[in-house]
Design an enzyme around this catalytic site. Structure first.
Site, mmCIF file in Angstrom:
data_model
loop_
_atom_site.group_PDB
_atom_site.id
_atom_site.type_symbol
_atom_site.label_atom_id
_atom_site.label_comp_id
_atom_site.label_asym_id
_atom_site.label_seq_id
_atom_site.Cartn_x
_atom_site.Cartn_y
_atom_site.Cartn_z
ATOM 1 N N HIS A 79 -39.116 -11.117 -43.263
ATOM 2 C CA HIS A 79 -38.745 -11.983 -44.386
ATOM 3 C C HIS A 79 -39.517 -11.574 -45.635
ATOM 4 O O HIS A 79 -40.668 -11.138 -45.550
ATOM 5 C CB HIS A 79 -39.091 -13.443 -44.083
ATOM 6 N N TYR A 81 -40.912 -13.494 -47.686
ATOM 7 C CA TYR A 81 -42.103 -14.318 -47.909
ATOM 8 C C TYR A 81 -43.319 -13.837 -47.121
ATOM 9 O O TYR A 81 -44.420 -14.303 -47.323
ATOM 10 C CB TYR A 81 -41.808 -15.793 -47.596
ATOM 11 N N GLU A 82 -43.121 -12.874 -46.194
ATOM 12 C CA GLU A 82 -44.269 -12.424 -45.408
ATOM 13 C C GLU A 82 -45.215 -11.560 -46.235
ATOM 14 O O GLU A 82 -46.434 -11.657 -46.111
ATOM 15 C CB GLU A 82 -43.800 -11.673 -44.158
ATOM 16 N N MET A 204 -34.270 -18.904 -46.169
ATOM 17 C CA MET A 204 -35.258 -17.938 -46.678
ATOM 18 C C MET A 204 -34.991 -16.504 -46.220
ATOM 19 O O MET A 204 -35.909 -15.690 -46.190
ATOM 20 C CB MET A 204 -36.658 -18.376 -46.238
ATOM 21 N N SER A 205 -33.765 -16.207 -45.853
ATOM 22 C CA SER A 205 -33.510 -14.859 -45.303
ATOM 23 C C SER A 205 -32.115 -14.381 -45.682
ATOM 24 O O SER A 205 -31.518 -14.861 -46.645
ATOM 25 C CB SER A 205 -33.639 -14.905 -43.775
ATOM 26 N N HIS A 240 -41.807 -26.117 -40.144
ATOM 27 C CA HIS A 240 -41.248 -25.032 -39.335
ATOM 28 C C HIS A 240 -41.014 -25.530 -37.901
ATOM 29 O O HIS A 240 -40.026 -25.179 -37.260
ATOM 30 C CB HIS A 240 -42.183 -23.824 -39.360
HETATM 31 N N1 HPA Z 1 -34.972 -24.747 -46.733
HETATM 32 C C1 HPA Z 1 -35.197 -23.420 -46.634
HETATM 33 N N2 HPA Z 1 -35.103 -22.757 -45.486
HETATM 34 C C2 HPA Z 1 -34.760 -23.453 -44.397
HETATM 35 C C3 HPA Z 1 -34.511 -24.812 -44.422
HETATM 36 C C4 HPA Z 1 -34.622 -25.500 -45.669
HETATM 37 O O1 HPA Z 1 -34.427 -26.723 -45.784
HETATM 38 N N3 HPA Z 1 -34.197 -25.193 -43.159
HETATM 39 C C5 HPA Z 1 -34.255 -24.070 -42.390
HETATM 40 N N4 HPA Z 1 -34.592 -23.004 -43.136
#
Ligand code: HPA
Length: 268
Positions: A79, A81-82, A204-205, A240
């Site tokens: 990802h 963000y890593e 986020m991916s 998470h």
């Molecule tokens: N936002 C961003 N990424 C995510 C979300 C969210 O609410 N749920 C699962 N991945």
């Protein structure tokens, strides 16, 4: 590209030519149970494949068959963000394309921005918003880098996915996926903004990989498992752990639906 990883893959599965590459996101790990006679290669043996980092994301390449399709399934992705870099999946996708994959099937977990798209729904991505405006193609040369993103999510495969899911008794929503860089979740104000901008789900991916795949000439299908309502749209506390527990609840069903979609893909 790493010829080393390509060679390692060929050495582990001589003569095996996958046509469909799959990237498994949170909640989709159950797909591996549908792979027949799998050969499992840890990413550590494939130079340039991502080291597993985030809980819930494995680090193995699975080769085998789903239905009639020869598949290469990446359990675990990199990802943005890593590390801040958005090209972490470039080399793996180049390798899978070189070995024969013409299609990329992506999966992820996402938050919903619509009251009629509840948690545990499945959504096929019809288009995306690249909100960070980051590209894994920065540094590429040549005219091919100016890749068209019209129909980036292949309309034919999207239609197939909807029909195939219905055959399994599952409703597949369609919608626009907004890429939020993360790793923090969005603010309620950001969620309202995203809905206003025309997004249906946020995650986020996926977007960098779609861009990479289009650049490689691969057709893309992408499915989101909705794990929660976007921040501020419900009382649930986002974390998470919450994403993973919701994903686990829907995993078996989502994976069975996806296995049927892949197994019945027509052109590959
Ligand atoms: N936002 C961003 N990424 C995510 C979300 C969210 O609410 N749920 C699962 N991945």
């Amino acid at each position: 590209m790493s010829n080393t990883a390509l060679q390692a893959l060929k050495d582990r599965a001589p003569g095996f030519v996958p046509s469909v590459a799959v990237v498994l996101g949170s909640g989709w790990g159950g797909l591996t149970a549908h792979i027949r006679y799998p050969i499992r290669i840890p990413y550590a043996e494939l130079q340039g494949f991502p080291a597993a980092g985030v809980a819930g994301h494995g680090g193995e390449l699975w080769l085998g068959h789903i239905g009639a399709k020869a598949v290469a399934v990446m359990s675990g992705r990199k990802h943005g963000y890593e590390t801040g870099a958005v090209d972490g999946m470039k080399l793996p996708l180049q390798v899978l394309q070189s070995v024969g994959c013409r299609v990329l099937v992506q999966t992820n977990a996402a938050g919903s921005l619509r009251s009629d798209l509840p948690p545990l729904s499945l959504m096929a991505i019809s288009d995306h918003l690249n909100l960070p405006q980051r590209s894994p193609l920065v540094g590429e040369t040549g005219a091919e880098r100016f890749v068209s993103m019209v129909d980036a999510y292949d309309p034919e495969m999207l239609a197939h996915a909807i029909t195939s899911a219905a055959e399994q008794g599952a409703h597949l929503y369609t919608g626009v996926y907004a890429w939020a860089f993360g790793p923090q979740f969005e603010t309620p104000a950001e969620i309202r903004m995203l809905a206003h901008l025309g997004a249906d789900a946020v995650g986020m991916s996926t977007v960098p990989e779609t861009i990479l795949a289009r650049h490689l000439g691969m057709r893309v299908l992408a499915l989101s498992l909705i794990t929660n309502m976007g921040a501020g749209l419900s009382q649930e506390h986002l974390s998470h752990a919450h994403t993973l527990s919701q994903a686990a609840a829907a995993s078996q069903n989502a994976s069975a639906v996806l296995a049927h979609i892949i197994g019945t893909l027509e052109r590959e």
